[in-house]
Design an enzyme around this catalytic site. Sequence first.
Site, PDB file in Angstrom:
ATOM      1  NE  ARG A 228      -2.089 -19.055 -14.706  1.00 45.12           N
ATOM      2  CZ  ARG A 228      -2.478 -18.594 -15.890  1.00 45.12           C
ATOM      3  NH1 ARG A 228      -3.481 -19.170 -16.538  1.00 45.12           N
ATOM      4  NH2 ARG A 228      -1.856 -17.573 -16.449  1.00 45.12           N
ATOM      5  CG  HIS A 276      -2.913 -22.963 -20.688  1.00 48.45           C
ATOM      6  ND1 HIS A 276      -2.313 -22.798 -19.470  1.00 48.45           N
ATOM      7  CD2 HIS A 276      -3.439 -21.749 -20.983  1.00 48.45           C
ATOM      8  CE1 HIS A 276      -2.471 -21.553 -19.051  1.00 48.45           C
ATOM      9  NE2 HIS A 276      -3.161 -20.901 -19.960  1.00 48.45           N
TER      10      HIS A 276
HETATM   11  P1  NDP Z   1      -9.183 -10.171 -13.465  1.00 50.44           P
HETATM   12  O1  NDP Z   1      -8.116  -9.737 -12.538  1.00 50.44           O
HETATM   13  O2  NDP Z   1      -9.734  -9.185 -14.425  1.00 50.44           O
HETATM   14  O3  NDP Z   1     -10.407 -10.759 -12.623  1.00 50.44           O
HETATM   15  C1  NDP Z   1     -10.240 -11.591 -11.528  1.00 50.44           C
HETATM   16  C2  NDP Z   1     -11.587 -11.812 -10.852  1.00 50.44           C
HETATM   17  O4  NDP Z   1     -11.398 -12.736  -9.781  1.00 50.44           O
HETATM   18  C3  NDP Z   1     -12.153 -10.527 -10.244  1.00 50.44           C
HETATM   19  O5  NDP Z   1     -13.564 -10.509 -10.370  1.00 50.44           O
HETATM   20  C4  NDP Z   1     -11.750 -10.668  -8.772  1.00 50.44           C
HETATM   21  O6  NDP Z   1     -12.604  -9.991  -7.851  1.00 50.44           O
HETATM   22  C5  NDP Z   1     -11.899 -12.157  -8.592  1.00 50.44           C
HETATM   23  N1  NDP Z   1     -11.122 -12.608  -7.436  1.00 50.44           N
HETATM   24  C6  NDP Z   1      -9.786 -12.531  -7.239  1.00 50.44           C
HETATM   25  N2  NDP Z   1      -9.453 -13.022  -6.026  1.00 50.44           N
HETATM   26  C7  NDP Z   1     -10.624 -13.406  -5.454  1.00 50.44           C
HETATM   27  C8  NDP Z   1     -10.939 -13.975  -4.200  1.00 50.44           C
HETATM   28  N3  NDP Z   1      -9.999 -14.250  -3.280  1.00 50.44           N
HETATM   29  N4  NDP Z   1     -12.238 -14.226  -3.929  1.00 50.44           N
HETATM   30  C9  NDP Z   1     -13.202 -13.943  -4.844  1.00 50.44           C
HETATM   31  N5  NDP Z   1     -12.960 -13.403  -6.058  1.00 50.44           N
HETATM   32  C10 NDP Z   1     -11.682 -13.135  -6.350  1.00 50.44           C
HETATM   33  O7  NDP Z   1      -8.617 -11.446 -14.226  1.00 50.44           O
HETATM   34  P2  NDP Z   1      -9.031 -11.967 -15.683  1.00 50.44           P
HETATM   35  O8  NDP Z   1     -10.501 -12.097 -15.739  1.00 50.44           O
HETATM   36  O9  NDP Z   1      -8.363 -11.158 -16.736  1.00 50.44           O
HETATM   37  O10 NDP Z   1      -8.309 -13.398 -15.707  1.00 50.44           O
HETATM   38  C11 NDP Z   1      -8.577 -14.392 -14.732  1.00 50.44           C
HETATM   39  C12 NDP Z   1      -7.546 -15.513 -14.843  1.00 50.44           C
HETATM   40  O11 NDP Z   1      -7.766 -16.298 -16.002  1.00 50.44           O
HETATM   41  C13 NDP Z   1      -6.096 -15.051 -15.026  1.00 50.44           C
HETATM   42  O12 NDP Z   1      -5.538 -14.653 -13.793  1.00 50.44           O
HETATM   43  C14 NDP Z   1      -5.437 -16.283 -15.601  1.00 50.44           C
HETATM   44  O13 NDP Z   1      -4.945 -17.090 -14.551  1.00 50.44           O
HETATM   45  C15 NDP Z   1      -6.577 -17.019 -16.283  1.00 50.44           C
HETATM   46  N6  NDP Z   1      -6.405 -17.099 -17.742  1.00 50.44           N
HETATM   47  C16 NDP Z   1      -6.454 -18.327 -18.347  1.00 50.44           C
HETATM   48  C17 NDP Z   1      -6.331 -18.442 -19.713  1.00 50.44           C
HETATM   49  C18 NDP Z   1      -6.406 -19.768 -20.381  1.00 50.44           C
HETATM   50  O14 NDP Z   1      -6.209 -19.862 -21.601  1.00 50.44           O
HETATM   51  N7  NDP Z   1      -6.696 -20.856 -19.675  1.00 50.44           N
HETATM   52  C19 NDP Z   1      -6.133 -17.262 -20.564  1.00 50.44           C
HETATM   53  C20 NDP Z   1      -6.091 -16.035 -19.837  1.00 50.44           C
HETATM   54  C21 NDP Z   1      -6.230 -15.965 -18.466  1.00 50.44           C
HETATM   55  P3  NDP Z   1     -12.764  -8.379  -7.890  1.00 50.44           P
HETATM   56  O15 NDP Z   1     -13.555  -8.094  -9.147  1.00 50.44           O
HETATM   57  O16 NDP Z   1     -13.511  -8.085  -6.656  1.00 50.44           O
HETATM   58  O17 NDP Z   1     -11.365  -7.822  -7.936  1.00 50.44           O
HETATM   59  C1  OXD Z   2      -2.561 -16.149 -19.731  1.00 48.29           C
HETATM   60  C2  OXD Z   2      -2.852 -17.514 -20.113  1.00 48.29           C
HETATM   61  O1  OXD Z   2      -2.382 -15.893 -18.543  1.00 48.29           O
HETATM   62  O2  OXD Z   2      -2.768 -17.848 -21.299  1.00 48.29           O
HETATM   63  O3  OXD Z   2      -2.502 -15.265 -20.613  1.00 48.29           O
HETATM   64  O4  OXD Z   2      -3.198 -18.350 -19.253  1.00 48.29           O
END
Ligand code: NDP
Ligand code: OXD
Length: 313
Positions: A228, A276
Amino acid sequence: MPPPIAFTGRLDAADESLWLATLRTALPEAEIRPLRELAATACAAVDIAIVANPDPAELARLPNLAWIHSLWAGAERLVAELGDRVPIVRLVDPDLARVMGEAVLAWTYFLSRDMPAYAQAQRAHRWVPRPYRSPSTTPVGLLGLGTLGQVAARRLGEAGFPVIGWSRTAKTIDGVETVCGDTGLAALLARATITVCLLPLTPDTRGLLDAARLALMPRGAALINFARGPIVDTRALCAALDTGALSHAVLDVFDNEPLEATSPLWDHPAISVLPHVSAPTNPETAAAIVAGNIRRFWASGTLPGTVDIARGY
Ligand code: NDP
Ligand code: OXD
């Protein structure tokens, strides 16, 4: 016959029709109806809504809503707009993770094989071979080791890139050096030639990659942000690119999307702008996941993991 399922989102008409058709094919036993078409009595019966950036005022028409299933992976907008009004299930789709893993690997190669420098040299008609850098000498820092980060880590590892991964809670992942906490983040940033952001946007991650943290990265390092926009301080990033402290940034996400036509980011020589697209949602695989989660709820009353509102993801 279960109650109707409401569908609502801030989508254009074509996207709404596509989603409705795909969801109805995946869950033919359900009556999935656009929320705006439901009368008050039908609204009162609805306990599940499938949503895509819904208008909170529309959702308020559903007094007996038990939970909502989002079609997107990121949940920050739902958390901000709905708070703890209703349990939120976000999209967790292995196919989306596969696509993101592919994008991370592709753009890591783009950087490690010096494509930005060759593109510039081509524009200047300059024939300048650069030394080959093996993946084994190119450590990649992965911010976020969740659904997407873990698949990306595996793809990078298979390609020979040493991976250092950062998460909120401590993790053990085969072939990945894992770190957490502020010191872990500082160590990762100081060592990674390429840092990839796959974090959710939360109060803790907003502005995380600020001037001070970007300054920890080795001279000439690069950044990929597929998560993001507001996680990175854009002004600080541009300043680091302008001075050559960082060599390049691949940005798929922005503070405002679509990126304004007047944004200077479009023309920055050290930035690659993507609209995106690193992991677009696939309606077929997403609808199958949504259908499976709804069927499990009907059969057992259990919800898949819901978003932790306090944590923000
Ligand atoms: P998950 O919730 O599965 O994973 C998030 C990860 O981030 C976890 O490992 C979590 O730690 C870590 N995390 C969260 N907060 C912190 C913090 N404060 N400090 C350190 N680590 C942190 O999310 P996803 O992997 O499914 O997706 C990640 C993001 O990707 C989504 O939220 C979305 O914004 C973005 N996205 C973008 C897309 C695009 O096309 N550009 C498509 C889809 C998603 P822990 O494992 O310890 O909980
Ligand atoms: C999602 C994305 O959050 O596309 O699914 O970023």
